[in-house]
Design a protein around this motif. Sequence first.
Motif, PDB file in Angstrom:
ATOM      1  N   LYS A 190       8.131   0.517  26.867  1.00 44.35           N
ATOM      2  CA  LYS A 190       8.836   1.073  28.028  1.00 44.35           C
ATOM      3  C   LYS A 190       9.678   2.285  27.612  1.00 44.35           C
ATOM      4  O   LYS A 190       9.695   3.302  28.304  1.00 44.35           O
ATOM      5  N   GLN A 191      10.375   2.170  26.483  1.00 49.20           N
ATOM      6  CA  GLN A 191      11.163   3.308  25.992  1.00 49.20           C
ATOM      7  C   GLN A 191      10.269   4.501  25.701  1.00 49.20           C
ATOM      8  O   GLN A 191      10.622   5.649  26.005  1.00 49.20           O
ATOM      9  N   TYR A 192       9.107   4.254  25.139  1.00 53.67           N
ATOM     10  CA  TYR A 192       8.158   5.325  24.837  1.00 53.67           C
ATOM     11  C   TYR A 192       7.698   6.018  26.120  1.00 53.67           C
ATOM     12  O   TYR A 192       7.641   7.245  26.180  1.00 53.67           O
ATOM     13  N   ALA A 193       7.401   5.242  27.143  1.00 50.43           N
ATOM     14  CA  ALA A 193       6.978   5.821  28.418  1.00 50.43           C
ATOM     15  C   ALA A 193       8.099   6.662  29.025  1.00 50.43           C
ATOM     16  O   ALA A 193       7.857   7.749  29.562  1.00 50.43           O
ATOM     17  N   ASP A 194       9.345   6.180  28.940  1.00 55.02           N
ATOM     18  CA  ASP A 194      10.484   6.944  29.461  1.00 55.02           C
ATOM     19  C   ASP A 194      10.649   8.257  28.700  1.00 55.02           C
ATOM     20  O   ASP A 194      10.903   9.304  29.301  1.00 55.02           O
ATOM     21  N   LEU A 195      10.503   8.199  27.385  1.00 52.23           N
ATOM     22  CA  LEU A 195      10.625   9.424  26.585  1.00 52.23           C
ATOM     23  C   LEU A 195       9.497  10.408  26.888  1.00 52.23           C
ATOM     24  O   LEU A 195       9.722  11.623  26.953  1.00 52.23           O
ATOM     25  N   GLU A 196       8.300   9.900  27.103  1.00 51.00           N
ATOM     26  CA  GLU A 196       7.180  10.771  27.467  1.00 51.00           C
ATOM     27  C   GLU A 196       7.452  11.458  28.802  1.00 51.00           C
ATOM     28  O   GLU A 196       7.166  12.642  28.973  1.00 51.00           O
ATOM     29  N   LYS A 197       8.029  10.733  29.751  1.00 49.60           N
ATOM     30  CA  LYS A 197       8.360  11.327  31.053  1.00 49.60           C
ATOM     31  C   LYS A 197       9.436  12.390  30.886  1.00 49.60           C
ATOM     32  O   LYS A 197       9.350  13.468  31.494  1.00 49.60           O
ATOM     33  N   GLN A 198      10.449  12.124  30.064  1.00 47.60           N
ATOM     34  CA  GLN A 198      11.492  13.118  29.822  1.00 47.60           C
ATOM     35  C   GLN A 198      10.912  14.370  29.180  1.00 47.60           C
ATOM     36  O   GLN A 198      11.276  15.488  29.548  1.00 47.60           O
ATOM     37  N   ILE A 199       9.995  14.192  28.248  1.00 46.03           N
ATOM     38  CA  ILE A 199       9.360  15.339  27.593  1.00 46.03           C
ATOM     39  C   ILE A 199       8.572  16.148  28.609  1.00 46.03           C
ATOM     40  O   ILE A 199       8.634  17.391  28.619  1.00 46.03           O
ATOM     41  N   ALA A 200       7.846  15.476  29.478  1.00 47.63           N
ATOM     42  CA  ALA A 200       7.062  16.183  30.499  1.00 47.63           C
ATOM     43  C   ALA A 200       7.986  16.957  31.445  1.00 47.63           C
ATOM     44  O   ALA A 200       7.698  18.107  31.800  1.00 47.63           O
TER      45      ALA A 200
END
Length: 100
Positions: free
Chosen positions: A37-47
């Motif tokens: 879940k943290q990884y998905a949140d970080l990917e969204k922030q990067i996008a």
Amino acid sequence: MFWRSFILVVLGLISIVLFSRTVWGPTGLIEYRELKKQYADLEKQIADLDKENMALSREIRLLQSDNQYVEKVIRQRLHYVRDNEVLYLFDASAKPHREP
């Protein structure tokens, strides 16, 4: 017969301990789901940051090369006007009062 039962009980306990560590341990399934879940949140922030960077890069290019865009930005943000122009500023939070 006693040793056979003893070995089965010991192996059963070992299986229970290994299963509990697999699910609730420091590298278990619960921790894995949280990290995913943290990884998905970080990917969204990067996008989102990439989108913002692209928009800012586009604006920088326009400000460096397009005089009409520079004039538009100055007029909008700094409220500059040309000769013989009148500028009306309205408060966005003020709503007109209507009488029934």
